[in-house]
Each structure stands twice: as structure tokens, then as C-alpha cells.
Design an enzyme around this catalytic site. Structure first.
Site, PDB file in Angstrom:
ATOM      1  N   CYS A   1       9.428   6.715  -5.971  1.00  0.00           N
ATOM      2  CA  CYS A   1      10.156   6.590  -7.235  1.00  0.00           C
ATOM      3  C   CYS A   1      11.486   7.333  -7.158  1.00  0.00           C
ATOM      4  CB  CYS A   1       9.334   7.174  -8.362  1.00  0.00           C
ATOM      5  SG  CYS A   1       8.983   8.907  -8.068  1.00  0.00           S
TER       6      CYS A   1
ATOM      7  N   CYS B   1      11.250  10.949  -6.210  1.00  0.00           N
ATOM      8  CA  CYS B   1      11.100  11.196  -4.777  1.00  0.00           C
ATOM      9  C   CYS B   1      12.464  11.137  -4.092  1.00  0.00           C
ATOM     10  CB  CYS B   1      10.196  10.153  -4.135  1.00  0.00           C
ATOM     11  SG  CYS B   1       8.578  10.031  -4.890  1.00  0.00           S
TER      12      CYS B   1
ATOM     13  N   ASP C   1     -17.584  -1.785   7.323  1.00  0.00           N
ATOM     14  CA  ASP C   1     -17.882  -0.512   7.959  1.00  0.00           C
ATOM     15  C   ASP C   1     -18.457   0.381   6.852  1.00  0.00           C
ATOM     16  OD1 ASP C   1     -17.686   1.830   9.626  1.00  0.00           O
ATOM     17  OD2 ASP C   1     -15.886   2.334   8.494  1.00  0.00           O
TER      18      ASP C   1
ATOM     19  N   ASP D   1     -12.117   1.117   8.453  1.00  0.00           N
ATOM     20  CA  ASP D   1     -11.016   2.078   8.349  1.00  0.00           C
ATOM     21  C   ASP D   1     -10.799   2.941   9.589  1.00  0.00           C
ATOM     22  OD1 ASP D   1     -13.293   3.704   8.063  1.00  0.00           O
ATOM     23  OD2 ASP D   1     -12.074   5.219   7.068  1.00  0.00           O
TER      24      ASP D   1
ATOM     25  N   ASP E   1     -13.119   1.189  14.306  1.00  0.00           N
ATOM     26  CA  ASP E   1     -13.192  -0.173  13.777  1.00  0.00           C
ATOM     27  C   ASP E   1     -12.026  -1.034  14.238  1.00  0.00           C
ATOM     28  OD1 ASP E   1     -15.458   0.379  12.157  1.00  0.00           O
ATOM     29  OD2 ASP E   1     -14.136   1.394  10.743  1.00  0.00           O
TER      30      ASP E   1
END
Lengths: 727, 49
Positions: free
Chosen positions: A40, A43, A445, A621, A625
Site C-alpha cells: 500500500c 509501505c 498434502d 506447500d 511436495d
């Protein structure tokens, strides 16, 4: 697992800052940083002001769309700049992937320039020629011809300039011996210009100057949308490139420390790893034991204590004492590189998927050519003069130019990815949506996907509140996952001040009868620890155990039910032990599951499914995987996933919710239906236009109106996906 | 007739001018970060006050 993203890497740049500094034309230095997490205006302001405070920096400018921060100034210190940004709470990486990204930018800007030229030319030419189609009877032959020449003077250079993307692509596909959509497009553009010049010169009635620029304009819109989608996918690939430019600290035999790129490491090199560093290569612990976070390698949540001499796999993160790692393999022979190769193999499998648009083109292109030749032959057989026959054949090519077809797919995909983005799903490529619409099975997973991936205190009712509070005072002083979980369970409170951290054992404070310890069973003197991971002991009181479990995500069960309602079968694969797997599977409502599955077995399972022609969506994740994600027909990774897994998957979820997966499948199926509808619309348009063109009844006015009309129709049809409400 | 010719020519010039402006804006990077520019308007610059 979110804590260990790219931040696991802390490249020390002090020894060799010039590697990342470029000289600008103004004689200043320039340092490009990839900033993650800026969202934003706040930031932007925070980062740009923060960077400006670093000595030597004149200006920092952050591009919010790409996350690239350009820092300019004199005698810049890259390491200091990176530290400043990280202290502000954003992840920062030196940017070294410039080549590829700049190419993408250039391409996009070129397309926009073409679009601008074609748009201007369309409006101007239509203003001239359409006046003639409506009221041209009043204009004398001389004035009319001047109007046409003027239109041509604008349209011809404009078409040649902004048609370049099509001409180039057509030339490429002709040389490769393929007939892509660009061949009939280029032919139609050139022929319509040629015919218009001929008509103007011979005082004919029908010129197609306006049609040719409008065609270019409409086709460029589709091309630009498509480019934007691909460019976003490239942006996602950037993060992996940043990973590969990793620098490590190598200790030379004489004890001096050099900073070198990880890829230059040789076996038997000594690598210094501080707490938070990720092992760049496989190796053994040379000087002492420590604790390792193996979550990205095995999916195991809790750090493991390892002894001196233990084997460490690349990708493990040091969470305990700093250690020296003696490399046993080079980067390309280490685990991450193995995975990267598996990924590549998977991506090749996936590249065999033929996009809907390409499948349409394969049928369409030869059809159109055959048709226009047939029409020419028909006129000649019927005894018409050559000029009439050629005109009709060219008109067919112009009118069937796949304008609506070029928009049919990208328009839908842009709307669909936009809608999914707002729902928290980041789609990396357009054809991922097409593949997602075809799936029959979903494989999950467990750790970090169906579950949160963080340990949670599970038996707090059993523990006396004052003991929990005292233990939490110790726990708040540590960043160990179990300590954090304990602190969270106890709620906010003060941390004890004089806590000593004993590596591999736990935390302690005080002495003698007031000695408090929080840590492993043996260290706290607990007998029969069983499955209890953390113990607390005060003086000579009996130790109290805290048991932690991973918790299922709140919407996992609802998601599984939703997927089954959609007619998909659901399966869970996990590297965890059967006992825990059974509990999670039951909580999530998954009947089909396998436990204790190793990473390569996961990938093989997915491959077996693919061979059995079962199209599978993989959701996972961990680093373990990644290969399976790449092997699946289509894959989704949670936003907390390892970078390499995010790279391997087609879509990435933002935030911790799983429900967007169901939404993504719904939208993908709708998008597929809309694309097919759009094809049908484009086909219907051609079926009405072709007979008219074959009979020589199409005037430029009709051509312009129907072309714009059909493009508008498919775009509007695509926009139907935008509202959609809750489904 | 000269009137029309003049009008058409001036239309062409105005159009080309607008096109030139757009191309200049594109090449000077004003379209590189549409998202960021939309947000930047919200930043207060204390040094300006």
C-alpha cells in the site's frame, strides 16, 4: 512455515558489493532490490523514506507492481541498504534477474505503443471512410478518391507498424512449418491493404483501409491481455532466480572468511551457517551439534536436534547455534537442485498440454484457406472475371480474420484471473485455468496445507494456570516454535529477564531451589515422556509436560465436502506417521489417505495417476511436495509455501484460507464454458459472414460493423464472469 | 472544399499530437507502475508542509 521464506537467506554482501551495483548514465550508482510484502501507500512511503536515510542514498523508488526498488546514490553499501529494509519488516533481496524481466517489460511497452498507433489510425481512418459509406453519394469522384488516399496514407504505415507482432509471429511459424493464427491474420492485413490500394487507384467503391487498422487494433487488445497474463507468471519465476544468486560465507583453511556465490562451493568446503541460514548444499556438521528446521525438506514442523557429524540436507534451516558445515556435494548435486530437475521434468509434461486457442487455430487456419480458394475457383468456373474472383477470395480472408477468436480466450482469462485475485487466488498462467476446469481428483498434502503447520498446545485444560503462566514467562524469551506456541496459549504477559538458552536442551533461569527449566524431557528430569514434547520444572517439583499438536485449518472440512459435491474424489498424502494422519484425515472428512509417504513417492503417485488418465489437482506447500506439484495436471500452493513449491505450482493462495480453492475450480469451469461459448459466437459470426462474402455482397461498412460487433460480443460475454455472485 | 481539407489536416495534426504525447508518456515510464501511482497519491510528504 511462513517464517522461513526467502528470509532464510541472508546474503552477506560486504566483500563484493560491486556484483550488484550498476553505474547510471548520470555517473551515480544504482542498486536494484526485490522487496517482498509491500502492498500500500504506507509501505511505499516507509520503504522509500527508510532507504533515503541510509548514507550515500540520493533516492529510492519502489515499483509496487513488480516489487522492484531502485536505489540511486554515491558509494552505496548494498548490505546496509538491505538491512535497513529488513529492519522495516520487509523481505529484501538483491535483484540480479534483470535480463529476463527487462525483456518482458520491453515487449509489453512495444505492444502498448502498437496499440496506441492502431487506435489512433482506426479512429482517423474511420472518420474519413465511414463518412463516405453513409453519405458518400454526394461526394464527387475526385474528392472521394482524395479521401481514400488520405485514409491509406494513415492506415498503411499504421498497419505495418502496429501489425509487427503478428507479422513476426507469422514469419516464425511459417519457418517452423506450422500454421498458427498469425498467418491468416498477417495475410488478411496485407491483402486488405493491397486490395484497397488497387480499388482506390481504379476508382473502385470498396476500400478496406479502416477495416485493416481496426483489425490490428482489436487483435492487439487480445494480444496485450495475453501478454499481461504471461508477464505475471514471469514475475513469479523471478523469486526463484533471486534464490539462485545466493551468496554464502566460506571459511578458508587459514580461517579467513570469503563471500562466494553458492554455486562455486566444492565438496569439503567449509560453510558458516548462522541461526536462520539455510544450508545451500548437502553436508555434515563439522564443529558441533545444533537444531535444524527440516520443514521444507521433510514437512516436519518441529526443529530437530542434530549432533556433530550429522548429515544435513540442502534446504534445512539452522535454528540453533551457528555451525560450520562441511560440504559433501556441489549445489547442482544437492537436494534443491534434484528438486529443480524434477520440476523441469514436470513442466515438460505440462507443456504437452495444448491450449484451447491453439486447438481452435489448428482446425481454423486450413479451413479458411481452403474455403477462400474454393470460392475463387467457384467464381472462375461460373465464368466471372479474375478480378471479381480474387476480390471475393480476399474478402473471405479479411472477414474471417480471427478477430473475435483472438479475443475469445484472453478476455475470459483476464476477467477470471482478476476475479480470483480478489478472492485470494493468484493465477500464474492462463492455461492453468483451462487445466483446472478438467480435473477429476484432488490430492492434498497434510502439514501446512490441510493443517496450519504450527504446533498448538492441545491439553491446556489439564495444566494449572499458574504453572502455564510461569512456563510462559520463560517461553516468551525464545523464538523456538514450541516456546512461541506456549506463549501464545498463555496469552500476553511479561517475559522473564534472566533467561539462559541452553542449545539442544531448552531455557532456564534462577539457581538452586528456584531453578526453572523449560525444555526437553531428559533435561527436565521427566520419566516416561511418551508423546509429550515440552516439559517445565520448578526447583524440585515434579516436571509438568505440555503436549502440542498441529491443528487442522478451520475451513478444511467444508472445502473437502464442497469438492466432493463438485464430483471430485479427494485424497491425502503425507510424510507424517499414520496415527496423526488418521486423525487429521478423519477431522477433514477424507476417506482415502496414505501416511509415511516420501517426497519421491509423492511424485510417483501423481505420475501414476497421470498415466491412468486421471487429471489431478495437487495442493501442497513443502519442499517435499514440489516435485509432486510439478507432476500434477494442475497444482495450487498456499501462500505460506516454500518458494520452490510456489514456483512449481500454477496458482498460489493468499492468506490462510482454503476455501478459495473451491472458488477457483468454480471460476475455472465457468471460464471454460465461456471460452467455448465465445468460440461458438465467433463461429456463428463467420457462418453468416462467409456466405455473404462468397457471393460478393459484403461491403466495407458491413465488414467493419460485423468485425467490431463480434469482438464486442465476445468481450461482453467474458465480462459475465465478473459479477457471478456467490456460487 | 478547402475548408474540409483544412479541417481534416488539423484533425490529423491534433490526433498525431495526442498520439505523440501518449508514446512519450509510455517511453518515459509513466505506465510502468500503475498500481504504485494509484497509491502514491495517498502519501503525505512532510517535507512539503
Amino acid at each position: 512455515m511462513g517464517a522461513i521464506g526467502l528470509s532464510g537467506f541472508r546474503p552477506e554482501l560486504a566483500d563484493d558489493p560491486s556484483r550488484y551495483l550498476k553505474e547510471t548514465s548520470a555517473g551515480e550508482e544504482r542498486f536494484d532490490v526485490l522487496v517482498k510484502g509491500a502492498r500500500c501507500a504506507g509501505c511505499i512511503a516507509k520503504i522509500e523514506r527508510g532507504v533515503k536515510a541510509v548514507p550515500g542514498v540520493r533516492e529510492g523508488r519502489l515499483n509496487l507492481s513488480t516489487g522492484k526498488l531502485v536505489v540511486t546514490g554515491k558509494s552505496l553499501k548494498p548490505e546496509t541498504i538491505l538491512r535497513y529494509i529488513r529492519d522495516l519488516g520487509y523481505d529484501a533481496q538483491p535483484f540480479d534477474a534483470g535480463e529476463m524481466l527487462d525483456a518482458g517489460d520491453r515487449e509489453g511497452r512495444f505492444l502498448l505503443r502498437c496499440l496506441a498507433v492502431a487506435g489512433f489510425a482506426t479512429v482517423f481512418t474511420m472518420g474519413l471512410t465511414d463518412a463516405i459509406w453513409y453519405g458518400g453519394g454526394d461526394l464527387g469522384g475526385e474528392a472521394r478518391r482524395n479521401f481514400f488516399w488520405l485514409a491509406g496514407a494513415v492506415a498503411i504505415p499504421a498497419t505495418f507498424y502496429s501489425g509487427q507482432p503478428f507479422f513476426r509471429a507469422a514469419w516464425r511459424s511459417i519457418r517452423a512449418g506450422r500454421a498458427g493464427m498469425d498467418v491468416p491474420i498477417s495475410l488478411a492485413l496485407i491483402l486488405s491493404l493491397g486490395m484497397s490500394i488497387y480499388q482506390t487507384a481504379t476508382d473502385g467503391a470498396h476500400t478496406y483501409f479502416d477495416a485493416s487498422v481496426m483489425l490490428t487494433f482489436l487483435l492487439l487488445i487480445g494480444r496485450y491481455l495475453d501478454h499481461r497474463l504471461r508477464d505475471r507468471a514471469r514475475g513469479a519465476a523471478r523469486h526463484l532466480l533471486a534464490m539462485q544468486t545466493l551468496l554464502v560465507r566460506r571459511q578458508a583453511p587459514d580461517g579467513t572468511i570469503q563471500t562466494v556465490p553458492a554455486r562455486e562451493l566444492m565438496p569439503d568446503d567449509m560453510v558458516m551457517l548462522a541461526s536462520g541460514d539455510r544450508a545451500p548444499v548437502n553436508g555434515v556438521l563439522a564443529d558441533r551439534g545444533t537444531e535444524l528446521d527440516l520443514s521444507l525438506v521433510t514437512g516436519e514442523v518441529l526443529p530437530q536436534a542434530v549432533a556433530q557429524g550429522a548429515v544435513v540436507q540442502a534446504g534445512s534451516v539452522v535454528t540453533g547455534m551457528p555451525v560450520l558445515l562441511r560440504a559433501t556435494a556441489r549445489v547442482e548435486d544437492s537436494l534443491i537442485a534434484d528438486l529443480a530437475r524434477l520440476l523441469e521434468a514436470g513442466q515438460q509434461v505440462r507443456n504437452r498440454y495444448v491450449r484451447l486457442a491453439d486447438r481452435a487455430a489448428r482446425a481454423y487456419v486450413p479451413g479458411v484457406f481452403i474455403l477462400s480458394l474454393a470460392v475463387m475457383a467457384g467464381w472462375l468456373i461460373a465464368g466471372a472475371p479474375l478480378a471479381t474472383a480474387v476480390t471475393s477470395a480476399i474478402t473471405i480472408l479479411i472477414i474471417t480474420c480471427p478477430c473475435a477468436l483472438g479475443l475469445a480466450v484472453p478476455a475470459v482469462q483476464v476477467v477470471a484471473t482478476g476475479r480470483l485475485f480478489r478472492k485470494g487466488v493468484f493465477v500464474k498462467s492462463g492455461d492453468a485455468l483451462e487445466r483446472l476446469a478438467q480435473i477429476e481428483k484432488v490430492v492434498f498434502d497434510k502439514t501446512g496445507t490441510l493443517t496450519v503447520g504450527n504446533p498448538v498446545l492441545c491439553d491446556r485444560e489439564r495444566i494449572a494456570p499458574q504453572i502455564l503462566n510461569r512456563a510462559a514467562r520463560l517461553a516468551r524469551a525464545s523464538r523456538h516454535p514450541l516456546a512461541c506456541a506456549l506463549a501464545e496459549a498463555a496469552g500476553p504477559g511479561e517475559a522473564a529477564g534472566d533467561v539462559r538458552e541452553v542449545a539442544g536442551s531448552g531455557l532456564e533461569r534462577g539457581t538452586g531451589a528456584d531453578l526453572e527449566r523449560l525444555g526437553s524431557a531428559g533435561w527436565c528430569g521427566a520419566e516416561n515422556p511418551g508423546a509429550v514434547q515440552l516439559w517445565y520444572r520448578h526447583g524440585s517439583e515434579a516436571p509438568v509436560g505440555f503436549r502440542f499438536e498441529d491443528r487442522i485449518r478451520p475451513d478444511a472440512r467444508a472445502l473437502v465436502r464442497d469438492l466432493e459435491a463438485k464430483g471430485l474424489s479427494v485424497e491425502m498424502l503425507t510424510g507424517d506417521v499414520p496415527l496423526i494422519a488418521a486423525r487429521i484425515a478423519e477431522e477433514a472428512g477424507i476417506a482415502e489417505w496414505q501416511a509415511a509417504v516420501r517426497p519421491e513417492q509423492k511424485a510417483r503417485h501423481l505420475e501414476a495417476l497421470a498415466n491412468a488418465k486421471i487429471r489431478t489437482l495437487m495442493v501442497g506447500d513443502g519442499l517435499n511436495d514440489a516435485a509432486a506439484l510439478a507432476m500434477a495436471h494442475v497444482s495450487i500452493a498456499p501462500g505460506t509455501a516454500a518458494d520452490i513449491s510456489q514456483k512449481a505450482s500454477d496458482m498460489v493462495l493468499r492468506g490462510g484460507d482454503l476455501m478459495p480453492i473451491a472458488e477457483a475450480i468454480t471460476v475455472a469451469r465457468k471460464a471454460r464454458r465461456l471460452v467455448l461459448e465465445n468460440f461458438a459466437l465467433a463461429l456463428a459470426y463467420n457462418l453468416t459472414a462467409i456466405p455473404m462474402a462468397a457471393l460478393g455482397m459484403v461491403t466495407p461498412l458491413i465488414a467493419a460493423a460485423t468485425m467490431a460487433g463480434s469482438s464486442l460480443l465476445v468481450t461482453l460475454n467474458a465480462l459475465r464472469l465478473m459479477g457471478g455472485g456467490k456460487t | 472544399m478547402t475548408g474540409i481539407a483544412l479541417l481534416i489536416m488539423s484533425a490529423l495534426l491534433v490526433g498525431l499530437g495526442a498520439l505523440g504525447c501518449l508514446l512519450w508518456a509510455l517511453s518515459s515510464g509513466q505506465y510502468d507502475d500503475l498500481e504504485g501511482d494509484a497509491q502514491r497519491i495517498l502519501i503525505d510528504f512532510p517535507e512539503d508542509q
